[in-house]
Design a protein around this motif. Structure first.
Motif, PDB file in Angstrom:
ATOM      1  N   TYR A  11       0.905  -1.071  -0.177  1.00 11.28           N
ATOM      2  CA  TYR A  11      -0.026  -0.091  -0.087  1.00 11.28           C
ATOM      3  C   TYR A  11       0.990   1.307   0.116  1.00 11.28           C
ATOM      4  CZ  TYR A  11      -3.044  -3.647   1.592  1.00 11.28           C
ATOM      5  OH  TYR A  11      -3.702  -4.884   1.340  1.00 11.28           O
ATOM      6  N   HIS A  13       0.750   4.369  -0.900  1.00 16.06           N
ATOM      7  CA  HIS A  13       0.046   5.616  -0.281  1.00 16.06           C
ATOM      8  C   HIS A  13      -0.145   5.648   1.174  1.00 16.06           C
ATOM      9  CE1 HIS A  13      -0.767   4.999  -4.771  1.00 16.06           C
ATOM     10  NE2 HIS A  13      -0.057   6.135  -4.891  1.00 16.06           N
ATOM     11  N   ASP A  41      -5.969   3.067   0.474  1.00 17.58           N
ATOM     12  CA  ASP A  41      -4.650   3.275  -0.228  1.00 17.58           C
ATOM     13  C   ASP A  41      -4.984   4.018  -1.755  1.00 17.58           C
ATOM     14  OD1 ASP A  41      -1.573   3.013  -0.784  1.00 17.58           O
ATOM     15  OD2 ASP A  41      -2.330   1.756  -2.607  1.00 17.58           O
ATOM     16  N   LYS A  42      -6.331   3.479  -2.042  1.00 23.46           N
ATOM     17  CA  LYS A  42      -6.788   4.439  -3.516  1.00 23.46           C
ATOM     18  C   LYS A  42      -7.301   5.577  -3.239  1.00 23.46           C
ATOM     19  CE  LYS A  42     -10.230   2.185  -5.332  1.00 23.46           C
ATOM     20  NZ  LYS A  42     -11.154   1.188  -5.721  1.00 23.46           N
ATOM     21  N   MET A  44      -5.903   7.625  -0.846  1.00 24.62           N
ATOM     22  CA  MET A  44      -4.728   8.372  -0.549  1.00 24.62           C
ATOM     23  C   MET A  44      -3.758   8.895  -1.729  1.00 24.62           C
ATOM     24  SD  MET A  44      -5.093   9.030   2.453  1.00 24.62           S
ATOM     25  CE  MET A  44      -3.710  10.073   2.839  1.00 24.62           C
ATOM     26  N   VAL A  45      -4.210   8.353  -2.942  1.00 25.87           N
ATOM     27  CA  VAL A  45      -3.610   8.547  -4.008  1.00 25.87           C
ATOM     28  C   VAL A  45      -3.290  10.201  -4.354  1.00 25.87           C
ATOM     29  CG1 VAL A  45      -3.247   8.620  -6.854  1.00 25.87           C
ATOM     30  CG2 VAL A  45      -3.974   6.480  -5.161  1.00 25.87           C
ATOM     31  N   GLY A  47      -2.659  12.350  -2.090  1.00 30.46           N
ATOM     32  CA  GLY A  47      -1.745  12.927  -1.329  1.00 30.46           C
ATOM     33  C   GLY A  47      -2.448  12.976   0.001  1.00 30.46           C
ATOM     34  N   THR A  49      -1.709  12.342   4.654  1.00 30.74           N
ATOM     35  CA  THR A  49      -0.715  11.176   5.372  1.00 30.74           C
ATOM     36  C   THR A  49      -2.110   9.984   6.062  1.00 30.74           C
ATOM     37  OG1 THR A  49      -0.984  12.692   7.221  1.00 30.74           O
ATOM     38  CG2 THR A  49       1.086  12.886   5.916  1.00 30.74           C
TER      39      THR A  49
END
Ligand code: ZN
Length: 293
Positions: A11, A13, A41-42, A44-45, A47, A49
């Motif tokens: 993962y 991102h 994860d998708k 968070m692409v 940007g 945290t």
């Protein structure tokens, strides 16, 4: 559950610090956790945290604690929704084995288990008859991730595929299916080799113990790496009889004996056997490297 490694690679991102993450629940929920991390994860692409702080069982269900910062409201919502879904799923998936389960009470301890695990180490569970939170619109039957999982009874009654291999390269972009030797399936003789219909879902435990295809649920038996399996396949085929249950495909004399046998039959081009042998030696070497030997 054991320590979870390699999350950072899987993962990219999501942020993970260097401490190994301890998840205080059993392995049956690993699939639920990975589905959540995949969705997070998708989200968070673009940007921001994300830090996963804790994975645990609480009042019978799966709970994850995470911190998110510097992300768009829509991404935050997507992650919170995915977490709610993970938690809802956990009430229908056996925490121990990942098959279909329900919430049980073991003398005051709540745990989601299948019928097999409702009677074991923890004693005899008393199923929770509900209802769940009426605000909760989650339906396990409408969620393929949960609906495809076998109950313990369905699993016990399912035919077996031994020496199974996933065929990823379906024709015309079709979904993957499995090859293997079948046992206990009405429309194919015991020990015959064949393939399944396309895969709907496969067990997320390691090694996987079941697979759901378009037409059947199967228990998964013994598994070999592809090059070894190919030699076993041909050795078994040229023995010209069905595989006996419990017998390793190709006979139990080992791969070297199988290669000698294959050359002795004269039924395969020696170039083909050379290629199979070469692939097998490389596979063995890779295995040794990955074992750190
Ligand atoms: Zn179970």
């Amino acid at each position: 559950m054991s320590l979870i490694y390699a999350l950072r690679d899987r993962y990219p991102h999501l942020g993970f610090d260097d401490r190994p993450l301890v998840a205080s629940c059993d392995d049956g929920w690993l699939g639920i956790m990975h589905a959540f991390l995949h969705d997070a994860d998708k989200a968070m692409v673009p940007g921001g945290t994300f830090t996963l702080q804790q994975v645990r069982e609480k009042m019978g269900g799966l709970q994850m604690h995470y911190e998110i910062a510097d992300i768009a409201p829509a991404a935050r919502r997507a992650i919170d929704d995915a977490h709610r879904q993970a938690s809802a799923r956990s009430f229908h998936v056996c925490e121990i084995c990942g098959r279909r389960g329900r919430l049980n009470n073991f003398s005051g301890l709540w745990k989601v288990v299948c019928t097999e695990h409702a009677d074991g180490k923890l004693g005899k569970g008393v199923p929770f008859v509900g209802p769940f939170d009426v605000q909760d619109s989650y339906s396990p039957e409408a969620d393929p991730f949960v609906a495809a999982r076998p109950t313990a009874a369905e699993f016990d009654a399912a035919p077996i595929i031994d020496g199974w291999l996933v065929e990823e390269q379906g024709e015309c972009g079709s979904r993957p299916w499995l090859y293997g030797w079948f046992f206990g399936k009405p429309d194919i003789g015991d020990g015959e080799h064949g393939h399944t219909s396309p895969i709907v879902q496969m067990d997320d435990m390691v090694p996987p113990r079941w697979v759901r295809t378009d037409n059947w649920l199967y228990r998964l038996g013994i598994h070999y790496l592809p090059a070894e399996r190919e030699i076993r396949y041909w050795a078994q085929k040229l023995r010209r009889r069905p595989l006996a249950y419990g017998e390793p495909p190709g006979g139990s004399n080992g791969i070297e004996a199988m290669l000698i046998f294959l050359r002795s039959t004269g039924r395969l081009k020696s170039m083909k056997i050379d290629r199979m042998e070469q692939a097998y030696r490389e596979e063995e070497q890779d295995q040794e490297i990955s074992r750190g030997g």
